[in-house]
Design an enzyme around this catalytic site. Structure first.
Site, mmCIF file in Angstrom:
data_model
loop_
_atom_site.group_PDB
_atom_site.id
_atom_site.type_symbol
_atom_site.label_atom_id
_atom_site.label_comp_id
_atom_site.label_asym_id
_atom_site.label_seq_id
_atom_site.Cartn_x
_atom_site.Cartn_y
_atom_site.Cartn_z
ATOM 1 N N ASP A 163 45.048 -15.144 82.425
ATOM 2 C CA ASP A 163 44.180 -14.939 81.472
ATOM 3 C C ASP A 163 44.823 -14.910 79.968
ATOM 4 O O ASP A 163 44.942 -13.639 79.576
ATOM 5 C CB ASP A 163 42.751 -14.184 81.460
ATOM 6 C CG ASP A 163 41.930 -14.319 80.441
ATOM 7 O OD1 ASP A 163 40.995 -13.495 80.270
ATOM 8 O OD2 ASP A 163 42.079 -14.941 79.619
ATOM 9 N N ASP A 215 42.594 -19.457 75.045
ATOM 10 C CA ASP A 215 42.055 -18.654 75.971
ATOM 11 C C ASP A 215 41.875 -19.401 77.618
ATOM 12 O O ASP A 215 40.909 -19.984 77.663
ATOM 13 C CB ASP A 215 40.743 -17.968 75.600
ATOM 14 C CG ASP A 215 40.061 -17.209 76.769
ATOM 15 O OD1 ASP A 215 38.883 -17.123 76.556
ATOM 16 O OD2 ASP A 215 40.866 -16.686 77.500
HETATM 17 O O1 LIG Z 1 36.218 -13.310 78.614
HETATM 18 C C1 LIG Z 1 37.472 -13.092 79.128
HETATM 19 C C2 LIG Z 1 37.939 -14.583 78.955
HETATM 20 N N1 LIG Z 1 39.412 -14.252 78.299
HETATM 21 C C3 LIG Z 1 39.356 -12.992 77.599
HETATM 22 C C4 LIG Z 1 39.022 -13.120 76.277
HETATM 23 N N2 LIG Z 1 38.637 -12.337 75.353
HETATM 24 C C5 LIG Z 1 38.758 -12.957 74.103
HETATM 25 C C6 LIG Z 1 38.401 -12.083 72.843
HETATM 26 C C7 LIG Z 1 39.047 -12.696 71.553
HETATM 27 C C8 LIG Z 1 38.874 -12.182 70.253
HETATM 28 C C9 LIG Z 1 37.907 -11.159 70.227
HETATM 29 C C10 LIG Z 1 37.503 -10.414 68.906
HETATM 30 F F1 LIG Z 1 37.938 -11.212 67.973
HETATM 31 F F2 LIG Z 1 38.214 -9.232 68.828
HETATM 32 F F3 LIG Z 1 36.166 -10.374 68.565
HETATM 33 C C11 LIG Z 1 37.256 -10.555 71.560
HETATM 34 C C12 LIG Z 1 37.569 -11.171 72.645
HETATM 35 N N3 LIG Z 1 39.495 -14.132 74.275
HETATM 36 O O2 LIG Z 1 39.301 -14.291 75.511
HETATM 37 C C13 LIG Z 1 38.097 -12.239 78.216
#
Ligand SMILES: O[C@H]1CN[C@@H](c2nc(-c3ccc(C(F)(F)F)cc3)no2)C1
Length: 331
Positions: free
Chosen positions: A220, A36
């Site tokens: 991102d 990420d």
């Molecule tokens: O915060 C920002 C930074 N980059 C974006 C991001 N969002 C998630 C994420 C991954 C997996 C999940 C879950 F598994 F569904 F819970 C939820 C969110 N990973 O990077 C948004």
């Protein structure tokens, strides 16, 4: 040194997220992490995560590693854009990605994860590739894997070659000429407050004329969709028969049978076209004939986000030199 590892979609039908294998500890424990570029914590499901919150994920057990060390008194807590959250304690241990090794990488072990992480069985944790200023560990913030690895890399870069409904690659320390066509266009990055923030040179909807208004946003890899200013998003969905902005589903939806235009965005003089097929993200619920758009409004977020729907259309170089830059190439 260099590293190279696959970025595998967690669902073969929709590119919700991608996971990449990593190894932690001695003997190596393999986990699949979501890389990420929009955050800077490396956290994992672990032996410290309540079993009620684990559903199929692989876990890291520091007590089974002869090289793990507790980072005494250090804790962390993070919340992502969709409201998902996790928190816990911290160890250091040996860590590798695609053959690239870092000794004493801070490994944040989850003691609590939100329900969305529990139900996402394919994600064993996250690996942040944002700037280390965003790291949430207290009382001393920790360095990302990329920052720790930089000194060992021929070139202080990593690249993202994400693909539509198939495995792509994250490379560290080199730029693979076989992965792109033409020249790489580099643009400035503002590393404050810690995202890969850059300015796109404009956009076009379908075969419409290119509007050269600058769009500042973040690259991102952890966000699935593209979130842009409302004016751009409404201009796009005006070209989609039956599209509506659904309060119920929280964004623009349309009949899955609708014909979608491609979406073009500019980086410097180079234009990147996101094919129409990428612009239909998924049915709103399994089997529905209503589809959720891959382009949504950023008005409720406060920042424009170039997520996987856009990144999949390019080969992207995250250049960690000083000053940092972003390189974009067609592929
Ligand atoms: O915060 C920002 C930074 N980059 C974006 C991001 N969002 C998630 C994420 C991954 C997996 C999940 C879950 F598994 F569904 F819970 C939820 C969110 N990973 O990077 C948004």
């Amino acid at each position: 040194d260099t590293g190279s590892a696959a970025a595998v979609p967690i669902d073969p039908r929709f590119d919700i997220a991608y996971v990449t294998p990593v190894t932690i500890g001695t003997p190596p424990q393999t986990l699949q992490l979501d890389f990420d570029t929009g955050s800077s914590d490396l956290w994992v499901f672990s032996s410290h995560t309540p079993t009620s919150q684990i559903r199929g994920q692989e876990i890291y057990t520091p007590d089974k590693s002869t090289t793990s060390k507790l980072l005494d008194g250090h804790t962390w807590s993070i919340t992502y854009g969709d409201g998902s959250a996790s928190r816990g304690n911290v160890y250091t241990d040996n860590f590798t990605v695609g053959g690239l090794a870092v000794a004493s990488q801070a490994i944040q072990c989850a003691q609590q994860v939100s329900s969305s992480f529990t139900t996402e069985e394919s994600i064993d944790g996250l690996l942040g590739l944002g700037f280390s200023t965003l790291n949430t560990v207290n009382p001393a913030s920790q360095l990302t894997f990329f920052d720790n690895a930089k000194s060992k890399l021929g070139s202080p870069v990593f690249t993202a070659d994400l693909k539509n409904k198939q495995a792509g690659t994250y490379d560290f320390g080199f730029i693979d000429k076989a992965k792109y066509t033409g020249e790489i266009t580099y643009v400035p990055v503002n590393p404050d407050p810690g995202y890969w923030t850059f300015t796109s040179s404009g956009y076009a909807v379908g075969s419409g004329n290119f509007s050269g208004s600058p769009i500042t946003g973040i690259a991102d890899t952890g966000t699935s969709l593209v979130y842009l200013p409302t004016a751009i998003v409404t201009a796009y969905y005006r070209q989609v028969q039956g599209a509506t902005n659904s309060r119920n589903y929280g964004g623009y939806v349309f009949p899955c049978s609708a014909t979608l235009p491609p979406f073009t965005f500019g980086v410097g003089e180079t234009k990147f076209t996101i094919p129409a097929s990428y612009m239909s993200y998924a049915p709103v619920t399994d089997g529905s004939s209503t589809c959720f758009g891959g382009l949504q409004s950023s008005s409720g977020i406060g920042v424009n986000i170039w997520g996987d729907v856009a990144l999949k259309a390019a080969f992207v170089v995250f250049n960690g030199a000083n000053p940092p830059t972003l390189g974009w190439a067609t592929k």
